[in-house]
Motif scaffolding. Structure first.
Motif, PDB file in Angstrom:
ATOM      1  N   PRO A  75      -0.458   0.839   9.894  1.00 57.56           N
ATOM      2  CA  PRO A  75       0.493   1.948   9.726  1.00 57.56           C
ATOM      3  C   PRO A  75      -0.178   3.327   9.737  1.00 57.56           C
ATOM      4  CG  PRO A  75       0.904   0.244   8.093  1.00 57.56           C
ATOM      5  CD  PRO A  75      -0.367  -0.114   8.800  1.00 57.56           C
ATOM      6  N   ILE A  76      -1.430   3.385   9.288  1.00 54.41           N
ATOM      7  CA  ILE A  76      -2.154   4.661   9.333  1.00 54.41           C
ATOM      8  C   ILE A  76      -2.510   4.980  10.780  1.00 54.41           C
ATOM      9  CG2 ILE A  76      -4.223   5.922   8.606  1.00 54.41           C
ATOM     10  CD1 ILE A  76      -4.271   4.119   6.095  1.00 54.41           C
ATOM     11  N   GLU A  77      -3.037   3.982  11.496  1.00 49.85           N
ATOM     12  CA  GLU A  77      -3.416   4.183  12.899  1.00 49.85           C
ATOM     13  C   GLU A  77      -2.220   4.594  13.751  1.00 49.85           C
ATOM     14  OE1 GLU A  77      -7.181   1.149  13.473  1.00 49.85           O
ATOM     15  OE2 GLU A  77      -5.167   0.358  13.760  1.00 49.85           O
ATOM     16  N   GLU A  78      -1.080   3.997  13.474  1.00 46.61           N
ATOM     17  CA  GLU A  78       0.118   4.264  14.275  1.00 46.61           C
ATOM     18  C   GLU A  78       0.919   5.454  13.757  1.00 46.61           C
ATOM     19  OE1 GLU A  78       0.624   2.578  17.082  1.00 46.61           O
ATOM     20  OE2 GLU A  78      -1.180   1.432  16.643  1.00 46.61           O
ATOM     21  N   ASN A  79       0.427   6.089  12.705  1.00 40.34           N
ATOM     22  CA  ASN A  79       1.082   7.257  12.096  1.00 40.34           C
ATOM     23  C   ASN A  79       2.526   6.928  11.687  1.00 40.34           C
ATOM     24  OD1 ASN A  79       1.234   9.800  11.066  1.00 40.34           O
ATOM     25  ND2 ASN A  79       1.112  10.857  13.033  1.00 40.34           N
ATOM     26  N   GLU A  80       2.686   5.780  11.027  1.00 39.07           N
ATOM     27  CA  GLU A  80       4.010   5.315  10.623  1.00 39.07           C
ATOM     28  C   GLU A  80       4.312   5.579   9.151  1.00 39.07           C
ATOM     29  OE1 GLU A  80       3.658   1.183  11.564  1.00 39.07           O
ATOM     30  OE2 GLU A  80       4.051   1.514  13.698  1.00 39.07           O
ATOM     31  N   VAL A  81       3.401   6.246   8.441  1.00 33.66           N
ATOM     32  CA  VAL A  81       3.583   6.483   7.014  1.00 33.66           C
ATOM     33  C   VAL A  81       3.331   7.952   6.686  1.00 33.66           C
ATOM     34  CG1 VAL A  81       2.970   4.135   6.308  1.00 33.66           C
ATOM     35  CG2 VAL A  81       1.180   5.831   6.561  1.00 33.66           C
ATOM     36  N   SER A  82       3.803   8.366   5.508  1.00 31.24           N
ATOM     37  CA  SER A  82       3.516   9.718   5.043  1.00 31.24           C
ATOM     38  C   SER A  82       2.055   9.783   4.610  1.00 31.24           C
ATOM     39  CB  SER A  82       4.420  10.073   3.861  1.00 31.24           C
ATOM     40  OG  SER A  82       4.061   9.293   2.733  1.00 31.24           O
ATOM     41  N   TYR A  83       1.564  10.989   4.395  1.00 33.48           N
ATOM     42  CA  TYR A  83       0.179  11.144   3.973  1.00 33.48           C
ATOM     43  C   TYR A  83      -0.054  10.472   2.621  1.00 33.48           C
ATOM     44  CZ  TYR A  83      -4.316  13.217   2.855  1.00 33.48           C
ATOM     45  OH  TYR A  83      -5.645  13.385   2.523  1.00 33.48           O
ATOM     46  N   GLU A  84       0.901  10.598   1.705  1.00 31.27           N
ATOM     47  CA  GLU A  84       0.771   9.982   0.385  1.00 31.27           C
ATOM     48  C   GLU A  84       0.701   8.459   0.494  1.00 31.27           C
ATOM     49  OE1 GLU A  84       3.149  12.357   1.120  1.00 31.27           O
ATOM     50  OE2 GLU A  84       1.984  13.979   0.192  1.00 31.27           O
ATOM     51  N   GLU A  85       1.556   7.887   1.320  1.00 29.91           N
ATOM     52  CA  GLU A  85       1.519   6.433   1.539  1.00 29.91           C
ATOM     53  C   GLU A  85       0.204   6.035   2.209  1.00 29.91           C
ATOM     54  OE1 GLU A  85       6.168   5.223   2.296  1.00 29.91           O
ATOM     55  OE2 GLU A  85       5.140   6.420   3.827  1.00 29.91           O
ATOM     56  N   GLY A  86      -0.253   6.868   3.132  1.00 27.75           N
ATOM     57  CA  GLY A  86      -1.524   6.619   3.807  1.00 27.75           C
ATOM     58  C   GLY A  86      -2.693   6.626   2.833  1.00 27.75           C
ATOM     59  N   GLU A  87      -2.652   7.550   1.868  1.00 25.07           N
ATOM     60  CA  GLU A  87      -3.712   7.595   0.856  1.00 25.07           C
ATOM     61  C   GLU A  87      -3.723   6.310   0.025  1.00 25.07           C
ATOM     62  OE1 GLU A  87      -2.928  11.402  -1.154  1.00 25.07           O
ATOM     63  OE2 GLU A  87      -5.009  11.888  -0.653  1.00 25.07           O
ATOM     64  N   GLU A  88      -2.537   5.827  -0.344  1.00 28.47           N
ATOM     65  CA  GLU A  88      -2.438   4.581  -1.116  1.00 28.47           C
ATOM     66  C   GLU A  88      -2.976   3.411  -0.294  1.00 28.47           C
ATOM     67  OE1 GLU A  88       1.498   3.889  -2.659  1.00 28.47           O
ATOM     68  OE2 GLU A  88       1.608   5.926  -3.486  1.00 28.47           O
ATOM     69  N   LEU A  89      -2.626   3.379   0.976  1.00 22.74           N
ATOM     70  CA  LEU A  89      -3.118   2.311   1.854  1.00 22.74           C
ATOM     71  C   LEU A  89      -4.636   2.395   2.003  1.00 22.74           C
ATOM     72  CD1 LEU A  89      -0.377   2.278   4.635  1.00 22.74           C
ATOM     73  CD2 LEU A  89      -0.850   0.465   2.982  1.00 22.74           C
ATOM     74  N   ALA A  90      -5.155   3.616   2.159  1.00 19.57           N
ATOM     75  CA  ALA A  90      -6.603   3.803   2.303  1.00 19.57           C
ATOM     76  C   ALA A  90      -7.328   3.321   1.052  1.00 19.57           C
ATOM     77  CB  ALA A  90      -6.923   5.271   2.592  1.00 19.57           C
ATOM     78  N   ASP A  91      -6.792   3.660  -0.124  1.00 24.16           N
ATOM     79  CA  ASP A  91      -7.412   3.198  -1.373  1.00 24.16           C
ATOM     80  C   ASP A  91      -7.422   1.671  -1.433  1.00 24.16           C
ATOM     81  OD1 ASP A  91      -7.892   5.780  -2.238  1.00 24.16           O
ATOM     82  OD2 ASP A  91      -6.082   5.880  -3.482  1.00 24.16           O
ATOM     83  N   ALA A  92      -6.305   1.063  -1.038  1.00 27.64           N
ATOM     84  CA  ALA A  92      -6.218  -0.399  -1.041  1.00 27.64           C
ATOM     85  C   ALA A  92      -7.204  -1.001  -0.042  1.00 27.64           C
ATOM     86  CB  ALA A  92      -4.794  -0.846  -0.722  1.00 27.64           C
ATOM     87  N   ILE A  93      -7.332  -0.403   1.126  1.00 23.82           N
ATOM     88  CA  ILE A  93      -8.263  -0.901   2.147  1.00 23.82           C
ATOM     89  C   ILE A  93      -9.699  -0.843   1.632  1.00 23.82           C
ATOM     90  CG2 ILE A  93      -9.265  -0.378   4.412  1.00 23.82           C
ATOM     91  CD1 ILE A  93      -6.364   0.534   5.219  1.00 23.82           C
ATOM     92  N   ILE A  94     -10.053   0.250   0.985  1.00 22.85           N
ATOM     93  CA  ILE A  94     -11.410   0.394   0.451  1.00 22.85           C
ATOM     94  C   ILE A  94     -11.653  -0.648  -0.644  1.00 22.85           C
ATOM     95  CG2 ILE A  94     -12.931   1.936  -0.866  1.00 22.85           C
ATOM     96  CD1 ILE A  94     -11.676   4.246   0.833  1.00 22.85           C
ATOM     97  N   GLY A  95     -10.651  -0.919  -1.465  1.00 21.48           N
ATOM     98  CA  GLY A  95     -10.767  -1.969  -2.476  1.00 21.48           C
ATOM     99  C   GLY A  95     -10.958  -3.343  -1.843  1.00 21.48           C
TER     100      GLY A  95
END
Length: 147
Positions: A75-95
Motif C-alpha cells: 500500500p505504501i508503494e502503490e500510494n494507497e494510504v495516507s501518510y499517517e497510515e503509511g507511518e504505521e505500516l512502516a513501523d510495523a514493517i521495521i518490527g
C-alpha cells in the motif's frame, strides 16, 4: 500522501540499519491470525539451537512474516494510504524486519566454531600433502628414515 513522503517511507523501511534500536512488536496479525511475536522470538532465541521439532515452525513463521512484510509494503508503494497510515505500516514493517533478523541469526553458524573447523580441515589437508610429498612417511615424528 505526497510523493516525497511516500519515497521517505520507502527509504525508511529499506534502510540497512532500520532495525537498529527497533523493537519486535508484542503482537502482530499475520495472515488473519494474531501472533504473540515478541514472546515467540524470545522463546526461540533462548535456546542455543533450534530443536528439530521446532525448525519447521520457525521456518513457517519466517515465511509468514516475509509475506506479511510484502503485504504491508504494497500500500505504501502503490500510494494507497495516507501518510499517517503509511507511518504505521512502516513501523510495523521495521518490527517485522527486526523479528526476521532475530530468527535468521539462529541459522547463522557460530563463526568461531566454523573457523576452528576450517583450521582443522586445512591442517589435515596439509598433513596429507606432506605425507604424500615425503613418500607416506610419519611426518608427526619430525624425522625421516635414513637421516
Amino acid at each position: 500522501m505526497k510523493e516525497y513522503e511516500r519515497k521517505q517511507l520507502l527509504e525508511r523501511v529499506e534502510r540497512e540499519a532500520a532495525t537498529v534500536g527497533a523493537s519486535i512488536p508484542d503482537e502482530i496479525d499475520v495472515q488473519g491470525e494474531e501472533i504473540e511475536l515478541q514472546t515467540f522470538v524470545f522463546e526461540i532465541k533462548r535456546r542455543d539451537t533450534i530443536p528439530p521439532g521446532e525448525r519447521e515452525r520457525v521456518e513457517q513463521a519466517k515465511r509468514n512474516l516475509r509475506r506479511e512484510r510484502i503485504e504491508r509494503l504494497e500500500p505504501i508503494e502503490e500510494n494507497e494510504v495516507s501518510y499517517e497510515e503509511g507511518e504505521e505500516l512502516a513501523d510495523a514493517i521495521i518490527g517485522i524486519d527486526r523479528a526476521l533478523n532475530a530468527l535468521e541469526q539462529l541459522n547463522a553458524p557460530d563463526l568461531e566454531q566454523e573457523a576452528r573447523r576450517q583450521e582443522q580441515a586445512d591442517t589435515k589437508r596439509w598433513m596429507n600433502f606432506l605425507k604424500q610429498a615425503l613418500g607416506q612417511e610419519d611426518v608427526s615424528s619430525g624425522s625421516r628414515p635414513g637421516v
